[in-house]
Design a protein around this motif. Structure first.
Motif, short mmCIF file in Angstrom:
data_model
loop_
_atom_site.label_atom_id
_atom_site.label_comp_id
_atom_site.label_asym_id
_atom_site.label_seq_id
_atom_site.Cartn_x
_atom_site.Cartn_y
_atom_site.Cartn_z
N LEU A 48 0.82 -1.20 0.00
CA LEU A 48 0.00 0.00 0.00
C LEU A 48 0.86 1.26 0.00
N MET A 49 1.96 1.23 0.76
CA MET A 49 2.88 2.36 0.78
C MET A 49 3.48 2.60 -0.60
N GLY A 50 3.91 1.51 -1.25
CA GLY A 50 4.51 1.62 -2.57
C GLY A 50 3.55 2.21 -3.58
N ARG A 51 2.30 1.79 -3.51
CA ARG A 51 1.30 2.29 -4.47
C ARG A 51 0.93 3.74 -4.18
N LEU A 52 0.98 4.13 -2.93
CA LEU A 52 0.73 5.53 -2.60
C LEU A 52 1.85 6.42 -3.14
N ILE A 53 3.10 5.97 -2.98
CA ILE A 53 4.23 6.71 -3.54
C ILE A 53 4.11 6.81 -5.04
N ALA A 54 3.74 5.69 -5.68
CA ALA A 54 3.61 5.68 -7.14
C ALA A 54 2.56 6.69 -7.59
N ASP A 55 1.44 6.76 -6.89
CA ASP A 55 0.38 7.70 -7.25
C ASP A 55 0.85 9.15 -7.11
N VAL A 56 1.53 9.44 -5.99
CA VAL A 56 1.97 10.80 -5.73
C VAL A 56 3.04 11.23 -6.72
N LEU A 57 4.04 10.37 -6.97
CA LEU A 57 5.10 10.73 -7.91
C LEU A 57 4.56 10.84 -9.33
N GLY A 58 3.59 9.99 -9.66
CA GLY A 58 2.98 10.07 -10.98
C GLY A 58 2.32 11.42 -11.22
N ARG A 59 1.64 11.91 -10.19
CA ARG A 59 0.99 13.22 -10.32
C ARG A 59 2.02 14.35 -10.38
N GLU A 60 3.04 14.25 -9.54
CA GLU A 60 4.02 15.33 -9.47
C GLU A 60 4.91 15.40 -10.70
N LEU A 61 5.28 14.25 -11.26
CA LEU A 61 6.26 14.21 -12.35
C LEU A 61 5.64 13.88 -13.71
N LYS A 62 4.32 13.76 -13.74
CA LYS A 62 3.59 13.59 -15.00
C LYS A 62 4.08 12.39 -15.80
N GLN A 63 4.28 11.29 -15.12
CA GLN A 63 4.73 10.06 -15.76
C GLN A 63 4.21 8.88 -14.93
N PRO A 263 22.00 9.42 -11.00
CA PRO A 263 22.43 10.82 -11.16
C PRO A 263 21.83 11.74 -10.10
N ALA A 264 22.65 12.67 -9.63
CA ALA A 264 22.23 13.59 -8.57
C ALA A 264 21.02 14.40 -9.00
N ALA A 265 20.95 14.76 -10.28
CA ALA A 265 19.81 15.55 -10.75
C ALA A 265 18.51 14.76 -10.66
N VAL A 266 18.59 13.45 -10.92
CA VAL A 266 17.41 12.60 -10.83
C VAL A 266 17.00 12.44 -9.36
N VAL A 267 17.98 12.21 -8.50
CA VAL A 267 17.69 12.09 -7.07
C VAL A 267 17.03 13.36 -6.55
N ALA A 268 17.56 14.50 -6.94
CA ALA A 268 17.01 15.78 -6.49
C ALA A 268 15.56 15.96 -6.96
N LYS A 269 15.28 15.53 -8.18
CA LYS A 269 13.93 15.68 -8.71
C LYS A 269 12.95 14.77 -7.95
N LEU A 270 13.36 13.55 -7.66
CA LEU A 270 12.52 12.63 -6.91
C LEU A 270 12.33 13.10 -5.47
N GLU A 271 13.41 13.58 -4.87
CA GLU A 271 13.34 14.10 -3.49
C GLU A 271 12.35 15.25 -3.39
N ALA A 272 12.46 16.19 -4.32
CA ALA A 272 11.55 17.34 -4.31
C ALA A 272 10.10 16.92 -4.53
N ALA A 273 9.90 15.94 -5.41
CA ALA A 273 8.54 15.47 -5.68
C ALA A 273 7.94 14.77 -4.46
N MET A 274 8.76 14.00 -3.73
CA MET A 274 8.27 13.34 -2.52
C MET A 274 7.87 14.38 -1.47
N ILE A 275 8.73 15.35 -1.24
CA ILE A 275 8.46 16.35 -0.21
C ILE A 275 7.22 17.17 -0.58
N LYS A 276 7.13 17.61 -1.83
CA LYS A 276 5.99 18.40 -2.26
C LYS A 276 4.71 17.56 -2.28
#
Length: 325
Positions: A48-63, A263-276
């Motif tokens: 359930l946690m994994g699917r919640l993360i997937a939903d949130v990141l999908g919305r934030e990163l449009k993928q 890559p640090a740029a990818v990590v930063a993008k995922l980190e920001a998307a999780m926090i937001k």
């Protein structure tokens, strides 16, 4: 031009051609679906946690972010798969206390190192274990429980799911409080909890979301929670730390990690998307309704937290002599 000079010139040209492409690929990330490996079977809390993360990141990163369940060996199989995956940001891991901390205390060691082989991106949430007893058990408070166990060494039987967070939490309390209790082995948390409800065994430590409905219904008595601070859904239940054992902390936690070298740029993008994404009240409410505390930390804090958890549970597991089944 010498051969060495020609070779150097070709290398410079090649780097000028490939580097912008690599940078552009990172800037465009994610340009295709991303897989989140949940190293446990479908249907449980981790899933359930994994699917919640997937939903949130999908919305934030449009993928699309898709969950792949890869259970087995206490989470080690799926976790190792991610450790060996290409470090491009398209294979991620739902990391957690069992497969990224507790497991390092066992012998033999897992085929990966949670500190060395991963970039820890963001801790999602944490939830305490709860010491629950059947209402027929005489102790009404945590202090009465400690006194009863010390007065009756070897007489308190508790439900034990080998190598689970509830198991190691119990061993931790036994070590710091000097308690002699007997673990009754079960293959899963559900049958153990059923026996506590039926009065076959007096109690156990287990995850707060599993017992909350029973505590609210009066079918179980909650004596203590294992977070440093009281849990919002158990406001009247004291912590072990405030009940005579300062610093006692044993929480179940999950987060998002990636293979080392991502890559640090990818990590930063995922980190920001999780926090937001998890600053959104609706996303937080889904976790808080089950007693989890949303953390949504940054990468630096999550990496430090994982290191501390490994050190804590290595010591507890090794002292208790817990073996994987």
């Amino acid at each position: 031009m010498s051969r060495r000079s020609l070779f150097f010139a070709l290398c410079v040209v090649a780097s000028m051609v490939t580097l912008p492409g690599a940078v552009r690929a990172q800037a465009d990330y994610p340009s295709r679906p991303v897989k989140i490996v949940v190293p446990f079977p479908a249907g449980g809390t981790s899933d359930l946690m994994g699917r919640l993360i997937a939903d949130v990141l999908g919305r934030e990163l449009k993928q699309a972010f898709v969950v792949e369940n890869k259970g087995g060996a206490g989470g080690a199989i799926g976790t190792e798969q991610v450790a060996r995956a290409q470090a491009d940001g398209y294979t991620l891991l739902l990391s957690g206390i069992g497969s990224n901390a507790i497991i390092h205390g066992f012998t033999p060691k897992p085929p990966y190192d949670s500190n060395r082989d991963f970039v820890h991106i963001s801790q999602l949430a944490a939830g305490p274990n709860v010491l629950v007893v059947n209402p027929a058990f005489s102790a009404k408070t945590f202090q009465e429980f400690i006194a009863w166990v010390k007065a009756h060494p070897g007489k308190f039987d508790y439900g034990q799911v080998n190598a689970s967070s509830g198991h190691v939490t119990t061993e931790y309390l036994k070590q710091v409080a000097g308690l002699d209790m007997v673990g009754i082995p079960y293959k899963g948390g559900a049958p153990a909890l059923n026996d506590v409800l039926a009065g076959q065994i007096p109690g156990m430590f287990t995850n707060q979301d599993a017992v909350l409905p029973h505590v609210k219904a009066g079918k179980l008595r909650a004596l203590a929670v294992t977070s440093i601070e009281r849990n919002p859904l158990y406001p009247d239940v004291p912590t072990v730390a405030e009940s005579g054992y300062p610093g006692f902390s044993a929480v179940s936690w999950t987060g998002l990690s990636a293979p080392k070298g991502t890559p640090a740029a990818v990590v930063a993008k995922l980190e920001a998307a999780m926090i937001k994404g998890f600053s959104d009240p609706a996303a937080r409410a889904k976790l808080e309704a089950s007693g989890f505390v949303v953390v949504a930390s940054g990468s630096t804090d999550y990496r430090r937290f994982v290191q501390e958890e490994i050190a804590r549970w290595e010591q507890v597991v090794q002292k208790a002599g817990i073996k994987l089944n």
